[in-house]
Write a protein that holds these residues in place. Sequence first.
Motif, PDB file in Angstrom:
ATOM      1  N   THR A   1      -0.693  28.969  36.493  1.00  0.00           N
ATOM      2  CA  THR A   1       0.122  28.576  37.638  1.00  0.00           C
ATOM      3  C   THR A   1       1.057  29.696  38.055  1.00  0.00           C
ATOM      4  O   THR A   1       1.117  30.077  39.227  1.00  0.00           O
ATOM      5  CB  THR A   1       0.963  27.334  37.303  1.00  0.00           C
TER       6      THR A   1
ATOM      7  N   MET B   1       0.208  35.240  44.903  1.00  0.00           N
ATOM      8  CA  MET B   1       0.371  34.890  46.319  1.00  0.00           C
ATOM      9  C   MET B   1       1.614  35.522  46.910  1.00  0.00           C
ATOM     10  O   MET B   1       1.612  36.014  48.040  1.00  0.00           O
ATOM     11  CB  MET B   1       0.456  33.363  46.465  1.00  0.00           C
TER      12      MET B   1
ATOM     13  N   ALA C   1       1.723  38.313  49.965  1.00  0.00           N
ATOM     14  CA  ALA C   1       2.341  38.034  51.258  1.00  0.00           C
ATOM     15  C   ALA C   1       3.418  39.030  51.626  1.00  0.00           C
ATOM     16  O   ALA C   1       3.515  39.471  52.765  1.00  0.00           O
ATOM     17  CB  ALA C   1       2.918  36.617  51.248  1.00  0.00           C
ATOM     18  N   TYR C   2       4.234  39.415  50.640  1.00  0.00           N
ATOM     19  CA  TYR C   2       5.397  40.231  50.979  1.00  0.00           C
ATOM     20  C   TYR C   2       5.229  41.716  50.696  1.00  0.00           C
ATOM     21  O   TYR C   2       5.969  42.527  51.220  1.00  0.00           O
ATOM     22  CB  TYR C   2       6.642  39.701  50.250  1.00  0.00           C
TER      23      TYR C   2
ATOM     24  N   CYS D   1      -0.810  19.069  35.135  1.00  0.00           N
ATOM     25  CA  CYS D   1      -1.603  19.321  36.336  1.00  0.00           C
ATOM     26  C   CYS D   1      -0.782  19.047  37.580  1.00  0.00           C
ATOM     27  O   CYS D   1      -0.869  19.770  38.576  1.00  0.00           O
ATOM     28  CB  CYS D   1      -2.866  18.455  36.331  1.00  0.00           C
TER      29      CYS D   1
ATOM     30  N   PHE E   1       2.435  19.320  37.820  1.00  0.00           N
ATOM     31  CA  PHE E   1       3.356  20.451  37.914  1.00  0.00           C
ATOM     32  C   PHE E   1       2.661  21.663  38.534  1.00  0.00           C
ATOM     33  O   PHE E   1       3.146  22.267  39.490  1.00  0.00           O
ATOM     34  CB  PHE E   1       3.888  20.760  36.512  1.00  0.00           C
ATOM     35  N   ALA E   2       1.479  21.984  37.987  1.00  0.00           N
ATOM     36  CA  ALA E   2       0.736  23.145  38.483  1.00  0.00           C
ATOM     37  C   ALA E   2       0.415  22.984  39.959  1.00  0.00           C
ATOM     38  O   ALA E   2       0.631  23.889  40.771  1.00  0.00           O
ATOM     39  CB  ALA E   2      -0.549  23.330  37.683  1.00  0.00           C
TER      40      ALA E   2
ATOM     41  N   VAL F   1       3.672  23.315  42.183  1.00  0.00           N
ATOM     42  CA  VAL F   1       4.156  24.691  42.295  1.00  0.00           C
ATOM     43  C   VAL F   1       3.232  25.522  43.182  1.00  0.00           C
ATOM     44  O   VAL F   1       3.661  26.199  44.121  1.00  0.00           O
ATOM     45  CB  VAL F   1       4.266  25.345  40.891  1.00  0.00           C
ATOM     46  N   LEU F   2       1.942  25.452  42.882  1.00  0.00           N
ATOM     47  CA  LEU F   2       0.995  26.279  43.640  1.00  0.00           C
ATOM     48  C   LEU F   2       0.920  25.861  45.093  1.00  0.00           C
ATOM     49  O   LEU F   2       0.856  26.693  45.993  1.00  0.00           O
ATOM     50  CB  LEU F   2      -0.390  26.199  43.004  1.00  0.00           C
ATOM     51  N   GLY F   3       0.915  24.555  45.318  1.00  0.00           N
ATOM     52  CA  GLY F   3       0.848  24.097  46.700  1.00  0.00           C
ATOM     53  C   GLY F   3       2.034  24.613  47.496  1.00  0.00           C
ATOM     54  O   GLY F   3       1.877  25.137  48.606  1.00  0.00           O
TER      55      GLY F   3
ATOM     56  N   VAL G   1       4.044  27.211  46.820  1.00  0.00           N
ATOM     57  CA  VAL G   1       3.999  28.662  46.982  1.00  0.00           C
ATOM     58  C   VAL G   1       2.982  29.040  48.044  1.00  0.00           C
ATOM     59  O   VAL G   1       3.221  29.910  48.890  1.00  0.00           O
ATOM     60  CB  VAL G   1       3.667  29.352  45.640  1.00  0.00           C
ATOM     61  N   ASN G   2       1.837  28.390  48.018  1.00  0.00           N
ATOM     62  CA  ASN G   2       0.797  28.689  48.989  1.00  0.00           C
ATOM     63  C   ASN G   2       1.286  28.444  50.408  1.00  0.00           C
ATOM     64  O   ASN G   2       1.138  29.280  51.290  1.00  0.00           O
ATOM     65  CB  ASN G   2      -0.435  27.838  48.705  1.00  0.00           C
TER      66      ASN G   2
ATOM     67  N   GLY H   1       4.335  28.355  51.477  1.00  0.00           N
ATOM     68  CA  GLY H   1       5.371  29.320  51.829  1.00  0.00           C
ATOM     69  C   GLY H   1       4.817  30.696  52.137  1.00  0.00           C
ATOM     70  O   GLY H   1       5.255  31.364  53.061  1.00  0.00           O
ATOM     71  N   THR H   2       3.840  31.121  51.332  1.00  0.00           N
ATOM     72  CA  THR H   2       3.391  32.500  51.491  1.00  0.00           C
ATOM     73  C   THR H   2       2.319  32.683  52.563  1.00  0.00           C
ATOM     74  O   THR H   2       2.185  33.780  53.107  1.00  0.00           O
ATOM     75  CB  THR H   2       2.833  33.056  50.170  1.00  0.00           C
TER      76      THR H   2
ATOM     77  N   ALA I   1       3.951  33.770  55.727  1.00  0.00           N
ATOM     78  CA  ALA I   1       4.510  35.111  55.567  1.00  0.00           C
ATOM     79  C   ALA I   1       3.390  36.140  55.576  1.00  0.00           C
ATOM     80  O   ALA I   1       3.515  37.215  56.158  1.00  0.00           O
ATOM     81  CB  ALA I   1       5.302  35.190  54.270  1.00  0.00           C
ATOM     82  N   LYS I   2       2.268  35.791  54.931  1.00  0.00           N
ATOM     83  CA  LYS I   2       1.148  36.726  54.845  1.00  0.00           C
ATOM     84  C   LYS I   2       0.618  37.057  56.226  1.00  0.00           C
ATOM     85  O   LYS I   2       0.411  38.221  56.570  1.00  0.00           O
ATOM     86  CB  LYS I   2       0.047  36.071  54.016  1.00  0.00           C
TER      87      LYS I   2
ATOM     88  N   ASN J   1       3.186  39.091  58.224  1.00  0.00           N
ATOM     89  CA  ASN J   1       3.282  40.474  57.790  1.00  0.00           C
ATOM     90  C   ASN J   1       2.073  41.278  58.219  1.00  0.00           C
ATOM     91  O   ASN J   1       2.182  42.447  58.590  1.00  0.00           O
ATOM     92  CB  ASN J   1       3.438  40.541  56.263  1.00  0.00           C
TER      93      ASN J   1
ATOM     94  N   ARG K   1       2.158  44.509  60.568  1.00  0.00           N
ATOM     95  CA  ARG K   1       1.643  45.809  60.164  1.00  0.00           C
ATOM     96  C   ARG K   1       0.699  46.373  61.216  1.00  0.00           C
ATOM     97  O   ARG K   1       0.748  47.545  61.548  1.00  0.00           O
ATOM     98  CB  ARG K   1       0.890  45.689  58.835  1.00  0.00           C
TER      99      ARG K   1
ATOM    100  N   GLU L   1     -10.998  51.190  50.164  1.00  0.00           N
ATOM    101  CA  GLU L   1     -10.851  51.021  48.722  1.00  0.00           C
ATOM    102  C   GLU L   1     -11.321  52.267  47.996  1.00  0.00           C
ATOM    103  O   GLU L   1     -11.889  52.187  46.925  1.00  0.00           O
ATOM    104  CB  GLU L   1     -11.695  49.831  48.256  1.00  0.00           C
TER     105      GLU L   1
ATOM    106  N   PHE M   1      -6.628  29.545  46.679  1.00  0.00           N
ATOM    107  CA  PHE M   1      -5.505  29.984  45.846  1.00  0.00           C
ATOM    108  C   PHE M   1      -5.534  29.379  44.453  1.00  0.00           C
ATOM    109  O   PHE M   1      -4.786  29.787  43.574  1.00  0.00           O
ATOM    110  CB  PHE M   1      -4.168  29.682  46.534  1.00  0.00           C
TER     111      PHE M   1
END
Lengths: 205, 306, 309
Positions: free
Chosen positions: A77, A84, A88-89, B17, B19-20, B23-25, B27-28, B30-31, B34-35, B38, B42, B183, C187
């Motif tokens: 986790t 991620m 993103a940043y 599970c 918790f996992a 947290v992941l949901g 973060v995903n 949120g990011t 932003a992704k 950004n 760029r 790459e 993800f």
Amino acid sequence: MSGFQLIVRGLLAENPVFRLALSMCPAVAVTTNVKNGFLLGCAVVFVQVMSNLTASALRQFVHQRVRVVIYTIIIATWVSAIDMIMGAYLPDLYDQVSLYIKLIVVFAIIISRMELFASKNPLIPSLFDGLGMGLGFMFGLMMIGAVRELLGSGQLLGFDLLGTKPLLIMILPAGGFFVIGFLMAIFNTVLKKLGLGAPPAGGHH
Amino acid sequence: MMLKHIAKIALNLTVICFFAGTVLGLVNLGTQKAKEENQHKREMLTSMSLLGYGAGNPAPPDLEMRAVSRYLLSVDGAPALGYVLPVDNNPVFIVLSVEGEKLLEIPAPDAHQADINQNLSSLMGKEVSGLRHVEDYRIALLDGKVLGYLIVGNNLGFKANIRMMISLNADFSVRGMAILESEEDPGLGDEAKEPYFRNQFAGKSAEQLARTGVSTSPQPEEYRALLEAQPEGHFTAEEMERLRTVYGDSPIYSITGSTISSTAVTVGVQKAVSRFVYRLQQVNAALAAARTAPPAPAGEPEEEGV
Amino acid sequence: MKKIMLIAAMLAALATSALAGDGLTLKAGSFADAHSIEVEFLSPLSGLEGLEPSHWRVVEASSPDIALPLEKVELAPANPNAARLTFRQNLDMGQPHQVTLASPRGSGKIEVTRNMLAVLLTLFLSAAVINNYVFSRYLGLCVFFGVSQHRDTAVGTGITFTLVMTCSGILSWAVFQFILKPLSLGFLQILVFIGLVACLVQALDTILRKINPVLFKKLGVYLVLITVNCIILAVPLLIADRNFNLAESFFFAVGAGLGFAMALYLMANVRERLAVARVPASFQGLPIAFIVCGLFALAFMGFSGLSLF
């Protein structure tokens, strides 16, 4: 052990990179320069600290028989999270190390710290233990990165230092192996002189 | 008791599970935003830099960016091309046959309806299928006049696909090139991002670019100094003139030890530019032919692009 | 009677071919090398008239409006039925190309795509040798140094790893394509893949124990090492990242496993000798192993740029 002592132990006597020889994959892959080493080091500190804290917080609750599974899920986790966030940043820096950040999840060091320490200790000491191990790792990576960057591209953190043409081999895989081998030998000699003894049996995960 | 153990284990796993997942949901969520932001930022920065703007020289407010979108479709079984063109303030969608013959021209919003293929079939009286977007070409306009074009090229490099953005002047000569994605090995193919390699394309006319080859001889010192004088590629008019006249006909000097990557980038740029110029000429020729577009029906909402 | 019919048939065939003129029918085409396409006809070519560059139109499938600049057409060296079309620039072999012939001698259209087997074998070679997991990607070092001290452990680990890598490669491909991608759960990759590997190892452990206890005794101990290992997770992650199809995933995983096994065996041979050599105290154990590994990496660099297919 005080927090500070824990950190020092992680940095020197039980330095995960040079002494415990744990989690070597990223050490060679990522350390083509100091910045990459620092980045991965930060990711490891994050994962180690957060996992330690989570394991410590849940230590009364986790059932013995499933603790490995639970720890693995916790680590996965936090690794996914930092993966991620970095993607993103910090996209430019992230591109070069993306695979290796995902592979933090298999670092034996993280799960072993959780098992050995965090599952038996309260939050604050676990935090410091995680910090120590993580910083030791980062220190190791940055040192390898510094040597390889200096010799391989004549730069340090992007600033040109050497006047002559650099040894390109240093930033290729072969050079990485050489540098680590030599640095390990140096670490062994120095620590032996400091009386910190032989390294614990290395060479597993 | 066995049951108690099992229950406790099950509870453990469920909580973890949960918790996992949480947290992941989070973060995903949120990011993700932003992704994308950004990434967009760029590309904007790269685009502006390729047009000659940067920190010291910000883009003027009346700089306009328009896009020409290219589509592929199948008309009566034969491949055809579609373009959404920013004509004045009313974007237009045209369909060209492979030979350049105009098959259809309609206001863009009219094309963008529920079943595009069905709609086009009825408008053209032919069987249309497989409409898909391929790429965008961008046009930078200043004061209503074309300042430059921004196009994207790609080619398989030594390790993986290399994506590059090329900036062209109004006369299709190259203003600059930037590597978007690659790459390649650091110190080798990755050097394509360095000014001494990537600025070599600047100053070449479209015709010089088409003729240029890749040379493994060492790059002349003077040339390198000139290229590195402006790491961002923001050459002065004088420097550009020198690049065009003195070095316009010189080959692209490859990176030491990376002939494959250097050739891949060069060919990628050549292909992208030659194809863009060809297509733009086809489109202009087709538009110049008698225009028969019906006026947009009153009350139709104006949609920008497709 | 039979003879008459035979002669009649031959005459008919001759007549048809005479009437049709020297009709050329396109059969198939393939990429001969980086900048040429070989086009095969149904019958042997008597000459190149009517096959000049101006009669051909070759386009990439994604750019049907751009006719690729054809430099010359010649008879193929090895095949009397084929002609070789050489282009000025290298071809993008990853894309299907459409070749159209419009000449007085015949016309037709064929599609030229890359030979699937060539693609798969290149992938295999790349994973096993050119981008060897240990020497070029620095993965699997965790287990590598621990296990490569003796030849038999090296072989055992190599075999077990290849097996598990192939199975996990295929399983993770399936999970990624049918569950994670459609539901946009990309993800969760890391979590799902490591769970997959753990379950797979557990299952293999149980199966092997029941089905073949002898084999289990030999290889079972290595299964334990696999679970928490960089290389075992790297294969599914790369497969997901590059969006391979099933065949590509299989060859990629097998190549990775066999490359790793080969690396292990090579290292084991050297380390057995190192164990009885006079190594300075500070270098004993891991440091010298790393340096040897570096020498191998140096040697393997010679493979970069290798392309047989």
